[in-house]
Design a protein around this motif. Sequence first.
Motif, short mmCIF file in Angstrom:
data_model
loop_
_atom_site.label_atom_id
_atom_site.label_comp_id
_atom_site.label_asym_id
_atom_site.label_seq_id
_atom_site.Cartn_x
_atom_site.Cartn_y
_atom_site.Cartn_z
N VAL A 1 -9.45 3.21 10.22
CA VAL A 1 -9.01 4.28 10.66
C VAL A 1 -8.40 5.69 10.30
CG1 VAL A 1 -7.11 5.40 12.41
CG2 VAL A 1 -8.16 3.37 13.20
N PRO A 2 -9.26 7.00 9.69
CA PRO A 2 -8.49 8.23 8.64
C PRO A 2 -6.75 8.42 9.32
CG PRO A 2 -10.77 8.82 9.98
CD PRO A 2 -10.35 7.74 10.63
N ALA A 3 -6.38 8.31 8.40
CA ALA A 3 -4.95 9.51 8.01
C ALA A 3 -5.22 11.15 8.91
CB ALA A 3 -4.39 9.68 6.42
N GLY A 4 -4.39 11.15 9.41
CA GLY A 4 -4.25 11.85 10.21
C GLY A 4 -5.38 12.37 11.15
N ASP A 5 -5.80 11.24 11.83
CA ASP A 5 -6.35 11.74 12.76
C ASP A 5 -6.58 9.76 14.05
OD1 ASP A 5 -8.80 12.08 14.68
OD2 ASP A 5 -10.48 11.09 13.04
N PRO A 6 -5.33 9.82 14.24
CA PRO A 6 -4.80 8.87 14.94
C PRO A 6 -6.22 8.86 16.83
CG PRO A 6 -3.49 10.40 15.54
CD PRO A 6 -4.32 11.20 14.32
N ILE A 7 -6.23 6.95 16.83
CA ILE A 7 -6.86 6.65 17.73
C ILE A 7 -5.48 6.07 18.97
CG2 ILE A 7 -8.74 6.19 16.62
CD1 ILE A 7 -8.55 3.57 16.63
N THR A 8 -6.52 6.16 20.33
CA THR A 8 -5.74 5.48 21.06
C THR A 8 -6.36 3.92 21.45
OG1 THR A 8 -7.19 5.76 22.66
CG2 THR A 8 -5.68 7.39 22.33
N TYR A 9 -5.15 2.85 21.53
CA TYR A 9 -5.61 1.69 21.80
C TYR A 9 -6.90 1.83 22.13
CZ TYR A 9 -0.62 0.69 20.52
OH TYR A 9 0.32 1.16 20.21
N THR A 10 -7.34 2.98 23.41
CA THR A 10 -8.52 2.11 24.50
C THR A 10 -9.51 2.36 23.20
OG1 THR A 10 -7.11 2.77 25.78
CG2 THR A 10 -9.54 3.09 26.03
N GLU A 11 -8.89 3.30 21.89
CA GLU A 11 -10.01 3.48 21.32
C GLU A 11 -9.70 2.75 20.77
OE1 GLU A 11 -10.42 8.37 20.74
OE2 GLU A 11 -8.61 7.71 20.41
N PHE A 12 -8.99 2.17 19.96
CA PHE A 12 -8.98 1.15 18.69
C PHE A 12 -9.51 -0.22 19.67
CE2 PHE A 12 -6.21 -1.93 17.07
CZ PHE A 12 -6.57 -2.75 16.29
N ALA A 13 -9.29 -0.72 21.34
CA ALA A 13 -10.01 -1.57 21.18
C ALA A 13 -11.69 -1.54 21.12
CB ALA A 13 -9.49 -1.75 23.16
N ALA A 14 -12.01 -0.59 21.88
CA ALA A 14 -13.51 -0.12 21.90
C ALA A 14 -14.30 -0.23 20.31
CB ALA A 14 -13.90 1.19 22.10
N ARG A 15 -13.34 0.17 19.36
CA ARG A 15 -13.69 0.35 17.96
C ARG A 15 -13.84 -0.74 17.00
NH1 ARG A 15 -11.49 5.29 13.80
NH2 ARG A 15 -12.29 7.02 15.90
N SER A 16 -12.97 -2.02 18.36
CA SER A 16 -12.56 -2.93 17.44
C SER A 16 -13.99 -4.54 18.36
CB SER A 16 -11.09 -4.29 17.94
OG SER A 16 -10.25 -3.26 17.14
N GLY A 17 -14.35 -3.26 19.34
CA GLY A 17 -15.51 -4.77 19.52
C GLY A 17 -15.78 -5.09 21.01
N ARG A 18 -14.06 -5.18 21.98
CA ARG A 18 -13.79 -5.00 23.06
C ARG A 18 -13.45 -4.53 23.68
NH1 ARG A 18 -11.05 -11.15 21.49
NH2 ARG A 18 -13.39 -12.25 20.84
N PRO A 19 -13.91 -3.04 24.51
CA PRO A 19 -13.37 -2.74 25.01
C PRO A 19 -12.30 -2.74 26.34
CG PRO A 19 -15.70 -2.56 25.03
CD PRO A 19 -15.51 -3.56 24.33
#
Length: 167
Positions: free
Chosen positions: A97-115
């Motif tokens: 996750v790039p600095a200055g470009d935060p994501i939501t917990y929902t987006e984090f779950a999706a990026r981790s392969g478990r939406p």
Amino acid sequence: MTAHYATVPTPVGPFTTVVDADSAVLAAGWTADAEQLRALIHPDLRPADLTERAELGAVTRAVTDYHDGNLTAVDSVVVRQHSGEFLVHAWDVLRSVPAGDPITYTEFAARSGRPAAVRGAASACARNAAALFVPCHRVLRVGGDLGGFRWGLPTKRWLLDHEAVSR
């Protein structure tokens, strides 16, 4: 196993890093209490003893450089954490996750392969022992609320503002 630690001043308070014999980060956070960090390390990796050092070479330089505005300084530092497959993968995802470009917990779950695993994603942030190097502060609630942060919401706010300005 003995590990080393060093504490440096930062704009948001003392920052301590615990490293193993290979200089891999085992734990880190905005505290001067190395024992507090040692307790966060998985039992399979937890050192029996901690030895204080004035600095930890490249690791200390990365921490200082990040706080001085070089937001990618911590990206190449090796981190060693242990847990189940999902958490280890989620921590790797956090490092992307790039600095200055935060994501939501929902987006984090999706990026981790478990939406559907939003709580699992939040747990990955909560169980992360290597703050800053595994930037769990870059995950927010839907709507932009800060959510939680082991090192306090004022620190999380400072980090996000620092990354937005220094980007």
